[in-house]
Write a protein that holds these residues in place. Structure first.
Motif, PDB file in Angstrom:
ATOM      1  N   ARG A 114       0.674  -1.376  -0.063  1.00 40.42           N
ATOM      2  CA  ARG A 114       0.078  -0.004   0.072  1.00 40.42           C
ATOM      3  C   ARG A 114       0.738   1.454  -0.055  1.00 40.42           C
ATOM      4  N   ARG A 115       1.939   1.327   0.701  1.00 39.30           N
ATOM      5  CA  ARG A 115       2.969   2.532   0.844  1.00 39.30           C
ATOM      6  C   ARG A 115       3.457   2.686  -0.652  1.00 39.30           C
ATOM      7  N   LEU A 116       3.921   1.492  -1.398  1.00 34.96           N
ATOM      8  CA  LEU A 116       4.461   1.473  -2.794  1.00 34.96           C
ATOM      9  C   LEU A 116       3.682   1.827  -3.658  1.00 34.96           C
ATOM     10  N   ASP A 147       2.621   4.565  -8.958  1.00 34.14           N
ATOM     11  CA  ASP A 147       1.874   5.357  -9.798  1.00 34.14           C
ATOM     12  C   ASP A 147       2.164   6.810 -10.242  1.00 34.14           C
ATOM     13  N   ALA A 148       2.789   7.316  -9.254  1.00 32.85           N
ATOM     14  CA  ALA A 148       3.384   8.853  -9.440  1.00 32.85           C
ATOM     15  C   ALA A 148       4.391   8.628 -10.535  1.00 32.85           C
ATOM     16  N   ALA A 149       5.422   7.769 -10.336  1.00 33.56           N
ATOM     17  CA  ALA A 149       6.424   7.598 -11.358  1.00 33.56           C
ATOM     18  C   ALA A 149       5.928   7.248 -12.747  1.00 33.56           C
ATOM     19  N   LEU A 150       4.942   6.468 -12.819  1.00 37.40           N
ATOM     20  CA  LEU A 150       4.328   5.953 -14.209  1.00 37.40           C
ATOM     21  C   LEU A 150       3.404   7.218 -14.844  1.00 37.40           C
ATOM     22  N   ALA A 151       2.902   8.222 -14.065  1.00 36.91           N
ATOM     23  CA  ALA A 151       2.057   9.002 -14.486  1.00 36.91           C
ATOM     24  C   ALA A 151       3.132  10.170 -15.342  1.00 36.91           C
ATOM     25  N   GLU A 152       4.327  10.127 -14.777  1.00 34.41           N
ATOM     26  CA  GLU A 152       5.148  11.262 -15.264  1.00 34.41           C
ATOM     27  C   GLU A 152       5.852  10.419 -16.418  1.00 34.41           C
ATOM     28  N   LEU A 153       5.781   9.230 -16.661  1.00 34.53           N
ATOM     29  CA  LEU A 153       6.393   8.370 -17.876  1.00 34.53           C
ATOM     30  C   LEU A 153       5.085   8.264 -19.030  1.00 34.53           C
ATOM     31  N   SER A 154       3.948   8.652 -18.664  1.00 35.78           N
ATOM     32  CA  SER A 154       2.973   8.637 -19.720  1.00 35.78           C
ATOM     33  C   SER A 154       3.277   9.224 -20.973  1.00 35.78           C
ATOM     34  N   VAL A 182      14.431   7.911  -8.032  1.00 35.77           N
ATOM     35  CA  VAL A 182      15.354   8.808  -7.550  1.00 35.77           C
ATOM     36  C   VAL A 182      15.040  10.107  -7.017  1.00 35.77           C
ATOM     37  N   ALA A 183      14.290  10.805  -8.093  1.00 35.59           N
ATOM     38  CA  ALA A 183      13.737  12.122  -7.922  1.00 35.59           C
ATOM     39  C   ALA A 183      12.822  12.250  -7.002  1.00 35.59           C
ATOM     40  N   GLN A 184      11.967  11.008  -6.471  1.00 38.42           N
ATOM     41  CA  GLN A 184      11.034  11.005  -5.323  1.00 38.42           C
ATOM     42  C   GLN A 184      12.039  11.049  -4.325  1.00 38.42           C
ATOM     43  N   ALA A 185      13.173  10.249  -4.072  1.00 41.20           N
ATOM     44  CA  ALA A 185      13.717  10.219  -2.855  1.00 41.20           C
ATOM     45  C   ALA A 185      14.466  11.696  -2.719  1.00 41.20           C
ATOM     46  N   ARG A 186      14.956  12.381  -3.770  1.00 45.58           N
ATOM     47  CA  ARG A 186      15.368  13.595  -3.664  1.00 45.58           C
ATOM     48  C   ARG A 186      14.284  14.654  -3.214  1.00 45.58           C
ATOM     49  N   MET A 235      16.994  -5.035 -16.908  1.00 44.82           N
ATOM     50  CA  MET A 235      16.503  -5.891 -15.492  1.00 44.82           C
ATOM     51  C   MET A 235      17.368  -5.203 -14.378  1.00 44.82           C
ATOM     52  N   PHE A 236      18.730  -5.236 -14.719  1.00 49.52           N
ATOM     53  CA  PHE A 236      19.312  -4.823 -13.320  1.00 49.52           C
ATOM     54  C   PHE A 236      19.000  -3.274 -12.801  1.00 49.52           C
ATOM     55  N   THR A 237      18.776  -2.411 -13.939  1.00 50.32           N
ATOM     56  CA  THR A 237      18.339  -1.107 -13.619  1.00 50.32           C
ATOM     57  C   THR A 237      16.909  -1.155 -12.836  1.00 50.32           C
ATOM     58  N   PHE A 238      15.933  -1.963 -13.305  1.00 51.80           N
ATOM     59  CA  PHE A 238      14.725  -1.989 -13.017  1.00 51.80           C
ATOM     60  C   PHE A 238      14.681  -2.655 -11.443  1.00 51.80           C
ATOM     61  N   ALA A 239      15.390  -3.603 -11.216  1.00 55.66           N
ATOM     62  CA  ALA A 239      15.512  -4.157  -9.948  1.00 55.66           C
ATOM     63  C   ALA A 239      16.215  -3.165  -8.745  1.00 55.66           C
ATOM     64  N   LEU A 240      17.122  -2.363  -9.377  1.00 56.59           N
ATOM     65  CA  LEU A 240      17.535  -1.314  -8.471  1.00 56.59           C
ATOM     66  C   LEU A 240      16.644  -0.167  -8.167  1.00 56.59           C
ATOM     67  N   ALA A 241      15.475   0.043  -9.107  1.00 53.96           N
ATOM     68  CA  ALA A 241      14.369   1.000  -8.897  1.00 53.96           C
ATOM     69  C   ALA A 241      13.633   0.171  -8.045  1.00 53.96           C
ATOM     70  N   ALA A 242      13.553  -1.012  -7.874  1.00 55.16           N
ATOM     71  CA  ALA A 242      12.572  -1.807  -7.149  1.00 55.16           C
ATOM     72  C   ALA A 242      13.147  -1.636  -5.515  1.00 55.16           C
ATOM     73  N   TYR A 243      14.515  -1.855  -5.419  1.00 54.48           N
ATOM     74  CA  TYR A 243      14.951  -1.540  -4.246  1.00 54.48           C
ATOM     75  C   TYR A 243      15.133  -0.302  -3.337  1.00 54.48           C
ATOM     76  N   ASN A 244      15.191   0.559  -4.283  1.00 64.38           N
ATOM     77  CA  ASN A 244      15.094   2.154  -4.091  1.00 64.38           C
ATOM     78  C   ASN A 244      13.418   2.282  -3.496  1.00 64.38           C
ATOM     79  N   LEU A 245      12.320   1.728  -4.100  1.00 64.82           N
ATOM     80  CA  LEU A 245      11.367   1.817  -3.519  1.00 64.82           C
ATOM     81  C   LEU A 245      10.996   1.189  -2.165  1.00 64.82           C
ATOM     82  N   VAL A 246      11.635   0.216  -2.026  1.00 68.03           N
ATOM     83  CA  VAL A 246      11.492  -0.450  -0.680  1.00 68.03           C
ATOM     84  C   VAL A 246      12.332   0.354   0.389  1.00 68.03           C
ATOM     85  N   ARG A 247      13.297   0.792   0.042  1.00 69.64           N
ATOM     86  CA  ARG A 247      14.277   1.534   0.959  1.00 69.64           C
ATOM     87  C   ARG A 247      13.397   2.880   1.182  1.00 69.64           C
TER      88      ARG A 247
END
Length: 361
Positions: A29-31, A36-43, A130-134, A340-352
């Protein structure tokens, strides 16, 4: 009183909305809002990848959410992912599917993923995370760590054959008999027939050599978030070359420090890092040689702190290999493995980011 276990006709209707079936405190629920915010920017980028006419494909937003679940829950194949989506209401809710929506064919799902590969969507998604973390002030712009690891390729050492040798039909196509004892093999004279981009590499002198790629991460030292990452072909210079590439692509300027292990302690690398305006806090390698890092750097307290903080990059690699399906890649070719490596890094950042936000709440 004992309950009745008599076989009954299954109910045809459900009056409980799927939203109510998901626990309020579930980690996904937190993810979901961050994704959704990241995907909206990628539309707008999605619009450029798809034609305006023809039969509708799998929505790229749903496809990426499904791939994110595959990484987060360590689902080893797209076929198993489709199986989970068929009966797992939690997965359906996260992806955006209703309870009665049909599930995609695994082959169709994979082919639709190829379009996102061509559009460099994994890199764009990673940048948005990464922008969301910033925006949450979780990143450091001054202190970084770089490191690399081997990602085992989806190719056997039996496929590593001489480039100039005639290809003979195997005695057993599924598991051919290969006798390479006494043969001197190297990346200069041999190549894998399964994955030509894979290179023979090993972690140390006492370890066995395997066909692999090298995955690299640039981590900020404040909260241990990845701010850069890539996969390149394995070589003796791969770690230092990738580090300079990641440093050159980092956002912002100004002075900064870079922590790294002793494998980066070479005069060429230290000189190149200093030219970028970055102070190298690299571990000294004094084994039968003189270190390129002298007392001008080691005497500062910041050097000791960087050496302590840089060990957190192993947490990223550990997560990628135990959870993120990157111990041994399921894909072939540098471009797919890097995606896939980059996408997995994004997943790690989301969890973190989720964990850090929950701790601050």
């Amino acid at each position: 009183m004992r309950g009745d276990d008599q076989e009954q006709q299954g109910a045809m209707w459900s009056y409980v909305p799927m939203e109510q079936r998901i626990p309020i405190d579930h980690p996904l629920r937190r993810l979901r809002p961050m994704v959704d915010a990241a995907l909206a920017e990628l539309s707008p980028r999605f619009d450029a990848l798809y034609s305006r006419v023809g039969r509708p494909s799998i929505a790229p937003e749903k496809l990426l959410r499904a791939l994110l679940l595959q990484v987060l829950y360590t689902i080893r194949s797209e076929r198993l992912l489709m199986e989970q989506l068929d009966y797992n209401l939690l997965f359906r809710w996260f992806v955006g599917l209703e309870m009665d929506d049909p599930i995609w064919n695994a082959t169709v799902f994979t082919k639709n993923r190829e379009r996102l590969l061509a559009g460099e969507i994994a890199r764009a998604f990673f940048d948005r995370v990464v922008a969301q973390a910033r925006e949450r002030e979780l990143l450091s712009d001054e202190h970084f760590t770089v490191d690399g690891t081997l990602v085992e390729a989806w190719a056997s050492v039996k496929s590593f054959k001489r480039k100039d040798a005639a290809v003979a039909p195997p005695d057993d196509p599924g598991n051919p008999t290969v006798n390479f004892h006494g043969e001197r093999r190297s990346n200069a004279t041999h190549v894998s027939t399964t994955d030509p981009d894979a290179r023979l590499a090993r972690k140390g002198d006492t370890r066995e050599a395997k066909l692999a790629y090298t995955g690299h991460v640039l981590m900020e030292n404040r909260n241990g978030l990845a701010v850069g990452g890539c996969v390149i072909r394995a070589s003796g210079y791969a770690e230092r070359a990738a580090a300079l590439e990641l440093l050159g692509a980092r956002e912002g300027g100004g002075r900064a420090t870079l922590g790294a292990d002793k494998g980066y302690d070479t005069r060429d690398f230290i000189g190149a890092v200093r030219l970028l305006g970055i102070t190298p806090h690299v571990a000294q390698n004094t084994s039968n040689r003189r270190s390129a890092i002298d007392a001008r750097t080691t005497r500062h307290a910041g050097y000791t702190i960087s050496q302590q903080r840089r060990k957190r990059v192993e947490e990223i690699f550990g997560w990628l290999k135990t959870v993120g399906l990157m111990r041994k890649t399921r894909h072939r070719g540098t471009r797919r493995v890097d995606w896939m490596f980059t996408f997995a890094l994004a997943a790690y950042n989301l969890v973190r980011i989720r964990n850090l936000t929950a701790q601050a709440a």
